[in-house]
Design a protein around this motif. Structure first.
Motif, PDB file in Angstrom:
ATOM      1  N   SER A 148     -21.478 -15.307 100.674  1.00 32.13           N
ATOM      2  CA  SER A 148     -21.840 -15.774  99.335  1.00 32.13           C
ATOM      3  C   SER A 148     -22.251 -17.239  99.386  1.00 32.13           C
ATOM      4  O   SER A 148     -21.627 -18.041 100.087  1.00 32.13           O
ATOM      5  CB  SER A 148     -20.655 -15.613  98.366  1.00 32.13           C
ATOM      6  N   THR A 192     -22.723 -18.668  96.283  1.00 36.35           N
ATOM      7  CA  THR A 192     -22.330 -19.104  94.936  1.00 36.35           C
ATOM      8  C   THR A 192     -20.813 -19.142  94.742  1.00 36.35           C
ATOM      9  O   THR A 192     -20.327 -19.793  93.832  1.00 36.35           O
ATOM     10  CB  THR A 192     -22.937 -18.169  93.868  1.00 36.35           C
ATOM     11  N   LYS A 193     -20.083 -18.434  95.593  1.00 34.20           N
ATOM     12  CA  LYS A 193     -18.621 -18.381  95.481  1.00 34.20           C
ATOM     13  C   LYS A 193     -17.988 -18.853  96.788  1.00 34.20           C
ATOM     14  O   LYS A 193     -18.441 -18.464  97.864  1.00 34.20           O
ATOM     15  CB  LYS A 193     -18.151 -16.940  95.202  1.00 34.20           C
ATOM     16  N   ALA A 248     -19.979 -10.114  88.504  1.00 35.50           N
ATOM     17  CA  ALA A 248     -20.386 -10.320  89.898  1.00 35.50           C
ATOM     18  C   ALA A 248     -21.135  -9.107  90.453  1.00 35.50           C
ATOM     19  O   ALA A 248     -20.726  -7.965  90.263  1.00 35.50           O
ATOM     20  CB  ALA A 248     -19.171 -10.617  90.760  1.00 35.50           C
ATOM     21  N   ALA A 260     -29.056 -16.117  96.461  1.00 39.06           N
ATOM     22  CA  ALA A 260     -28.202 -16.067  95.259  1.00 39.06           C
ATOM     23  C   ALA A 260     -28.713 -15.073  94.220  1.00 39.06           C
ATOM     24  O   ALA A 260     -28.430 -15.204  93.031  1.00 39.06           O
ATOM     25  CB  ALA A 260     -28.056 -17.457  94.639  1.00 39.06           C
ATOM     26  N   ASP A 318     -24.051 -12.171  93.915  1.00 43.43           N
ATOM     27  CA  ASP A 318     -22.927 -13.088  94.170  1.00 43.43           C
ATOM     28  C   ASP A 318     -22.342 -12.901  95.562  1.00 43.43           C
ATOM     29  O   ASP A 318     -21.918 -13.870  96.205  1.00 43.43           O
ATOM     30  CB  ASP A 318     -21.840 -12.867  93.106  1.00 43.43           C
ATOM     31  N   TYR A 319     -22.302 -11.648  96.026  1.00 45.41           N
ATOM     32  CA  TYR A 319     -21.719 -11.342  97.331  1.00 45.41           C
ATOM     33  C   TYR A 319     -22.617 -10.374  98.088  1.00 45.41           C
ATOM     34  O   TYR A 319     -23.264  -9.515  97.484  1.00 45.41           O
ATOM     35  CB  TYR A 319     -20.336 -10.690  97.178  1.00 45.41           C
TER      36      TYR A 319
END
Length: 277
Positions: free
Chosen positions: A132, A134-135, A155, A206, A209-210
């Protein structure tokens, strides 16, 4: 006049002789050129795009080959398998699983043409990772993953198509073992990518999220520690990658021998693959 005729006749003979010699040299040159420029065509699983180029460079350097002597097509293993069955002229198929080379060998076994004379072989074992941008994944572990995924209702998670891409099949199996695949699917939060390269692009840009990606992809971009979590190999089906020679090319056999050699395997280890047992 007799002398002139004799001189003219001699000139014609010399000219014809020169032309014959030149033509002979041209044919020999063309034959040698054709032999020396025989291209090795490799159908390679998308996850290999980060490691195979360095292996090819090393092989070419060791054998004094030109860059144009080896061509690689990267795609999902399932798509490449379908192309080969349809007659695509590849010399080597490097899959991201063991199933497709085994199926290919079986398909060709009963065929009277294009028979497979070389059995499938294992050349690498891939690693699955969660990625990720973003996280932060610094504090994340297997036990907390379910809570993180389910508590963040917005997410999105990407995996490669499980029907075509072995990394996607292993990612799906991992999520099922954590009782996450069904609820995430019902919530339409799992985004299927065509192959592992596309899954990586979705996560890297992005767009999600994952992303469940190949560890080798993260090694290649020198991802920060907080951006990924390498999954324990015991938590998903082993990603054993098999290859198969599908032509009578001597170079194909030689190259696959190099893949499995100590030198070839060192490239895989440095790129984030597990050692082949």
């Amino acid at each position: 006049m007799g002398k002139l005729a004799l001189l003219a006749s001699t000139a014609v003979i010399v000219l014809l002789s020169a032309c014959t010699q030149e033509k002979s040299v041209d044919i020999e040159s063309a034959t040698n050129s054709s032999e020396s420029t025989q291209t090795l065509r490799i159908a390679a699983a998308a996850n290999l795009s980060d490691v195979l180029p360095s292996i090819i460079d090393a092989y070419q350097a060791d054998n004094n080959l030109a860059e144009s002597d080896i061509e690689v097509t990267y795609s999902s293993s399932g798509k490449l398998y379908a192309q080969i069955i349809a007659g695509a002229p590849y010399d080597i198929f490097l899959s991201a699983n063991q199933e497709f080379p085994a199926k290919l060998a079986k398909e060709k076994e009963g065929s009277h043409s294009n028979e497979i004379t070389h059995p499938p072989f294992t050349y690498a074992q891939g690693q699955l990772a969660l990625y990720s941008v973003t996280k932060s994944l610094n504090e994340l572990n297997i036990d907390s993953l379910a809570d993180v995924f389910m508590n963040d209702a917005t997410a999105k998670i990407t995996i490669a198509n499980p029907e075509l891409a072995p990394y996607g099949a292993s990612a799906k199996a991992f999520l099922e073992s954590q009782n996450l695949y069904e609820p995430l699917s019902k919530q339409k939060r799992i985004i299927q990518a065509e192959n592992i390269s596309q899954a990586f692009q979705y996560a890297h840009t992005a767009s999600v999220d994952y992303g469940f990606v190949a560890q080798s992809q993260l090694i290649a971009i020198k991802a920060k520690p907080e951006q990924f979590m390498t999954l324990n190999p015991d938590t998903y089906p082993a990603i054993l990658q098999d290859g198969i020679v599908i032509s009578d090319s001597d170079m194909a056999v030689d190259f696959t021998d190099y893949l499995r050699s100590t030198a070839g395997q060192q490239h895989f280890l440095q790129a984030g693959y597990l050692p082949v047992q």
